[in-house]
Design a protein around this motif. Structure first.
Motif, PDB file in Angstrom:
ATOM      1  N   ASP A 208      16.711  32.269   8.779  1.00  0.00           N
ATOM      2  CA  ASP A 208      16.604  31.916  10.201  1.00  0.00           C
ATOM      3  C   ASP A 208      16.459  33.157  11.085  1.00  0.00           C
TER       4      ASP A 208
ATOM      5  N   HIS B   5      26.372  22.288   6.557  1.00  0.00           N
ATOM      6  CA  HIS B   5      26.625  22.303   5.112  1.00  0.00           C
ATOM      7  C   HIS B   5      27.913  21.556   4.761  1.00  0.00           C
TER       8      HIS B   5
ATOM      9  N   SER C  36      20.399  30.768   4.221  1.00  0.00           N
ATOM     10  CA  SER C  36      19.740  30.081   5.341  1.00  0.00           C
ATOM     11  C   SER C  36      19.811  30.925   6.614  1.00  0.00           C
ATOM     12  N   VAL C  37      20.924  31.654   6.792  1.00  0.00           N
ATOM     13  CA  VAL C  37      21.055  32.556   7.940  1.00  0.00           C
ATOM     14  C   VAL C  37      20.060  33.704   7.827  1.00  0.00           C
TER      15      VAL C  37
ATOM     16  N   ALA D  34      25.108  26.866  10.529  1.00  0.00           N
ATOM     17  CA  ALA D  34      24.757  26.487   9.162  1.00  0.00           C
ATOM     18  C   ALA D  34      25.957  25.925   8.415  1.00  0.00           C
TER      19      ALA D  34
ATOM     20  N   VAL E 291      24.510  28.685   2.664  1.00  0.00           N
ATOM     21  CA  VAL E 291      24.716  29.033   4.075  1.00  0.00           C
ATOM     22  C   VAL E 291      24.190  30.428   4.372  1.00  0.00           C
TER      23      VAL E 291
END
Length: 249
Positions: free
Chosen positions: A100, A151, A96-97, A147, A93
């Motif tokens: 992004d 997840h 991925s942040v 996210a 998570v």
């Protein structure tokens, strides 16, 4: 004989005298308190970067059937709350942040500014992010929520993971607290100045009055010569003039 020696060695602290001594030096106490408060104000206001915290909330329900929600669904979701928190803080998570939002941060660095918590006996999880920029704090919090929903659904094979409150845009800093810091500094200045005065009073072993002679030396005073304050001031002036001449010479 030994008892008399022991009594002479004992130091009696008169609280009344300490209080009177502090009252005579109350100006120093006030000055120390004000200076500490002022220093704390300057440091907090000018040198500490304000931090803004944005918070969002998600609701997770572990539904075991397609029918209506049962009490077992709610109970199991409550037991799994800690698992959900760990998933939100997972590397999947957080990284991925970072990708992004194109953040110049590593996993550990972003995790330090993120807080995930849940009140006991609830399925509502609060996610917060702190940043000097309020808009960035909101973006990070919102990205973590999005996210996390994906997840958790993938890992737990759930359908009911919903955002209760979207990330807010904070309009006031969450830290530092100017009022709190100033009050704490003023209190520390007050306590420290009082402690210093008490230590000075206790360590001062000079005999100043006839009562001190009787108390500490155990002898009576036969007579006392009154002190002329004018003579004392004149003596100080003469001494100051002599020192000034020596420096010039």
């Amino acid at each position: 004989m030994e008892t008399d020696v022991q009594n002479n060695d004992e130091i009696t602290i008169d609280l009344g005298e300490i209080f009177s001594f502090i009252l005579r030096k109350i100006g120093y106490v006030i000055l120390a308190t004000v200076l500490c408060a002022l220093l704390s104000f300057i440091i907090t206001y000018w040198f500490i970067t304000p931090q803004y915290t944005s918070t969002a909330k998600i609701y997770v329900l572990n539904r075991q059937s397609d029918e209506s929600v049962t009490s077992s669904d709610i109970t199991s979701s409550t037991y799994l709350t800690e698992d959900y928190i760990e998933m939100i803080q997972s590397r999947t998570v957080i990284e991925s942040v970072i990708d992004d939002l194109n953040l110049d941060m590593k996993y550990d660095e972003l995790l330090k500014v993120v807080t995930v918590s849940a009140q006991s006996d609830t399925r509502v999880i609060a996610i917060s992010a702190t940043d000097p920029d309020p808009k960035m704090a909101q973006k990070i919090t919102d990205a973590i929520c999005q996210a996390s929903v994906v997840h958790i659904k993938q890992i737990m094979e759930l359908e009911s993971v919903n955002i209760v409150d979207e990330a807010n845009l904070p309009d006031e800093p969450s830290s530092p607290s100017l009022t709190k810091n100033v009050l704490i500094a003023a209190l520390l200045g007050l306590v420290a100045s009082l402690a210093v005065l008490v230590v000075i009073f206790i360590l001062d072993d000079k005999v100043k009055t006839s009562e001190d002679v009787e108390r500490y030396l155990g002898i009576s005073v036969l007579g006392a010569m009154p002190l002329d304050e004018t003579l004392v001031r004149e003596k100080k002036k003469r001494k100051a003039r002599k020192n000034k001449k020596k420096r010039k010479g």
